[in-house]
Scaffold this motif. Structure first.
Motif, PDB file in Angstrom:
ATOM      1  N   GLU A  50      -2.209  -4.409  -2.998  1.00  0.00           N
ATOM      2  CA  GLU A  50      -3.049  -4.129  -1.830  1.00  0.00           C
ATOM      3  C   GLU A  50      -4.191  -3.191  -2.221  1.00  0.00           C
ATOM      4  O   GLU A  50      -4.029  -2.275  -3.014  1.00  0.00           O
ATOM      5  CB  GLU A  50      -2.213  -3.508  -0.715  1.00  0.00           C
ATOM      6  N   GLU A  51      -5.389  -3.446  -1.634  1.00  0.00           N
ATOM      7  CA  GLU A  51      -6.593  -2.745  -2.058  1.00  0.00           C
ATOM      8  C   GLU A  51      -6.520  -1.230  -1.849  1.00  0.00           C
ATOM      9  O   GLU A  51      -7.140  -0.480  -2.611  1.00  0.00           O
ATOM     10  CB  GLU A  51      -7.824  -3.310  -1.343  1.00  0.00           C
ATOM     11  N   ASP A  52      -5.774  -0.739  -0.850  1.00  0.00           N
ATOM     12  CA  ASP A  52      -5.691   0.702  -0.606  1.00  0.00           C
ATOM     13  C   ASP A  52      -5.065   1.455  -1.770  1.00  0.00           C
ATOM     14  O   ASP A  52      -5.300   2.652  -1.935  1.00  0.00           O
ATOM     15  CB  ASP A  52      -4.885   0.978   0.672  1.00  0.00           C
ATOM     16  N   ILE A  53      -4.267   0.763  -2.575  1.00  0.00           N
ATOM     17  CA  ILE A  53      -3.574   1.425  -3.683  1.00  0.00           C
ATOM     18  C   ILE A  53      -3.989   0.829  -5.041  1.00  0.00           C
ATOM     19  O   ILE A  53      -3.540   1.284  -6.090  1.00  0.00           O
ATOM     20  CB  ILE A  53      -2.039   1.298  -3.478  1.00  0.00           C
TER      21      ILE A  53
ATOM     22  N   GLN B 189      -6.332  -7.821   0.361  1.00  0.00           N
ATOM     23  CA  GLN B 189      -6.635  -6.943   1.482  1.00  0.00           C
ATOM     24  C   GLN B 189      -5.384  -6.400   2.164  1.00  0.00           C
ATOM     25  O   GLN B 189      -5.347  -5.240   2.574  1.00  0.00           O
ATOM     26  CB  GLN B 189      -7.504  -7.693   2.512  1.00  0.00           C
ATOM     27  N   ASP B 190      -4.364  -7.237   2.314  1.00  0.00           N
ATOM     28  CA  ASP B 190      -3.177  -6.823   3.046  1.00  0.00           C
ATOM     29  C   ASP B 190      -1.968  -7.630   2.583  1.00  0.00           C
ATOM     30  O   ASP B 190      -2.079  -8.497   1.721  1.00  0.00           O
ATOM     31  CB  ASP B 190      -3.380  -6.970   4.560  1.00  0.00           C
TER      32      ASP B 190
ATOM     33  N   ALA C 182       0.799  -1.224   0.000  1.00  0.00           N
ATOM     34  CA  ALA C 182       0.000   0.000   0.000  1.00  0.00           C
ATOM     35  C   ALA C 182       0.832   1.275   0.000  1.00  0.00           C
ATOM     36  O   ALA C 182       0.372   2.329  -0.457  1.00  0.00           O
ATOM     37  CB  ALA C 182      -0.945  -0.003   1.201  1.00  0.00           C
ATOM     38  N   ASP C 183       2.060   1.202   0.496  1.00  0.00           N
ATOM     39  CA  ASP C 183       2.899   2.401   0.575  1.00  0.00           C
ATOM     40  C   ASP C 183       3.863   2.523  -0.601  1.00  0.00           C
ATOM     41  O   ASP C 183       4.790   3.346  -0.578  1.00  0.00           O
ATOM     42  CB  ASP C 183       3.679   2.416   1.894  1.00  0.00           C
TER      43      ASP C 183
END
Length: 452
Positions: free
Chosen positions: A271-274, A369-370, A239-240
């Motif tokens: 990852e889903e956040d990105i 998810q992660d 995600a980062d």
């Protein structure tokens, strides 16, 4: 069997060669035995001089060899040129380092003297693929020859001119005839080569099926093997991750050599956040790729090496779409040796595109998810050749890399083969290692010497 040199971009038949007759094969085996008798005793400094000459020949004739690669298997000229440069670098590396890689290793025992000595085995028989026609051949040949072995090359049938050019390079450099020989072989003649007493080791880079067949023959005759087979490399985006760095490398890793690379990234696990941001930028980067004649400097991609390879990709993509994958970029139809760069989403582990190697310009993007799910999905593969992790947190990236089941794991860099590091896979990606100190020690007799 006829070995045809055919331009996949234009379909032009350039030339062809006939396979060797039984009597010619026997002559080459005898020649290798004679050459080995003297070559195994050549000191390292003299061998190094020869390999520096090979490097010089490659550099001097780089454009000629690059064009040969491009015309025979369709690689864009910029990448073909880089392949020749990499071969020259490999020659220099082993010319400079082989002696220290194979120096006697002293071992403390109860004797007055004990050590491990590294001695050559005989002839190494190599079955090599078309996708990197110079690099794959040099990757096995240089360390094998530097260790004192002689070598046979059975190259892919569609790159016969590359095979002959490689053989001629060694002769030009001053190698004795018989130290390195190209073999235009019928498949039915492979067993007789492996069975020969002069052949003591076999190496293959290619498909899982070909590797299994050759390894079975080698096992029958008790010959050591190294196999570098397929891959379905995971490209794990945390995600980062810095997308300004990640996206260009994602496209490069999938599209190098038109996707025809065992260590190309094939499964992009994000990852889903990105995910949404990555996907849109990834699509945009693919749209910027320039199609054209592979001999033109401006071309980013051209064609696959053969029409049947494009048809295989078509079948894999269409079957994956039938299983529920979404094609958000590209065309699921092949046209002769051409297949458009394609991106698939909505991928699940039961789909063909997740489980098989797609040897072409098709990227599968998978949302998780992660990082724990990313690791789990990355490892849910029968292959284990390479993987990469993309994150701003290098410590975290290294920890993830340590958990990935692969022969090579890179953090914030695409997977590549380099003389500095051992190269090879696990699971159905093969076994054994090429390159570095590990590669040159694969085909030697590790002889223990003990003096009371």
């Amino acid at each position: 069997m006829t070995f045809e040199s055919r331009n996949p971009f234009t379909e032009e038949l350039i030339t062809s060669f006939e396979s060797l007759k039984t009597s010619q094969i026997e002559q080459k085996l005898t020649l290798a035995k004679q050459a080995y008798a003297s070559w195994k005793n050549i000191p390292f400094d003299k061998k190094s001089t020869l390999f520096f000459r090979v490097s010089e020949i490659l550099e001097k004739n780089k454009e000629q060899y690059a064009q040969l690669i491009t015309v025979e298997m369709g690689k864009v000229i910029r990448e073909a040129r880089a392949e020749i440069e990499k071969c020259a670098m490999l020659c220099r590396y082993y010319a400079e380092n082989a002696e220290k890689h194979l120096v006697d290793e002293i071992v403390a025992t109860e004797g007055t003297k004990s050590y491990i000595r590294f001695e050559p085995l005989g002839a190494v028989f190599a079955v090599m693929p078309w996708n990197f026609p110079f690099w794959q051949a040099f990757r096995f040949a240089i360390p094998s020859l530097m260790a004192g072995n002689v070598a046979f090359l059975k190259h892919a049938p569609n790159v016969p001119q590359c095979a002959l050019a490689i053989e001629n390079i060694f002769l030009q450099a001053g190698f004795e005839e018989g130290v390195f020989q190209n073999l235009f072989l019928e498949i039915t003649d492979v067993e007789s080569i492996i069975a020969s007493d002069i052949v003591q080791a076999v190496t293959l880079t290619g498909s899982e099926r070909a590797g299994s067949q050759v390894a079975s023959l080698a096992g029958k005759y008790l010959k050591k093997t190294v196999l570098e087979l397929g891959g379905s490399d995971a490209f794990v985006v945390l995600a980062d991750a810095d997308l300004d760095i990640t996206i260009p490398n994602a496209r490069l890793s999938r599209m190098i050599n038109m996707g025809q690379s065992c260590i190309a990234a094939k499964r992009f696990i994000v990852e889903e956040d990105i995910y949404e941001s990555f996907l849109q930028k990834f699509i945009d980067s693919f749209k910027k790729l320039q199609f054209g004649n592979p001999l033109e400097e401006s071309s980013d991609y051209a064609c696959l090496a053969r029409p049947d390879l494009a048809k295989n990709i078509e079948n894999q993509v269409q079957r994956s779409i039938e299983q529920g994958a979404n094609m958000i970029l590209g065309n699921s139809k092949a046209n002769k040796a051409f297949f458009e760069p394609t991106i698939l989403t909505n991928i699940t582990p039961h789909m063909l595109v997740f489980n098989e190697e797609l040897f072409g310009p098709v990227a599968s993007v998978i949302v998780v998810q992660d990082e724990n799910e990313a690791i789990q999905l990355a490892n849910r593969s029968v292959y284990g050749l390479g993987a990469s992790v993309w994150t701003k947190d290098l410590e975290k990236g290294e920890k993830v890399a340590q958990q990935l089941e692969a022969g090579s794991c890179f953090v914030n860099a695409i997977v590549k083969s380099t003389p500095l590091l051992p190269f090879g896979g696990i699971k159905r990606s093969g076994y054994g290692r090429e390159l570095s100190i590990a590669g040159i020690r694969e085909f030697v007799n590790m002889k223990a010497i003990f003096v009371k």
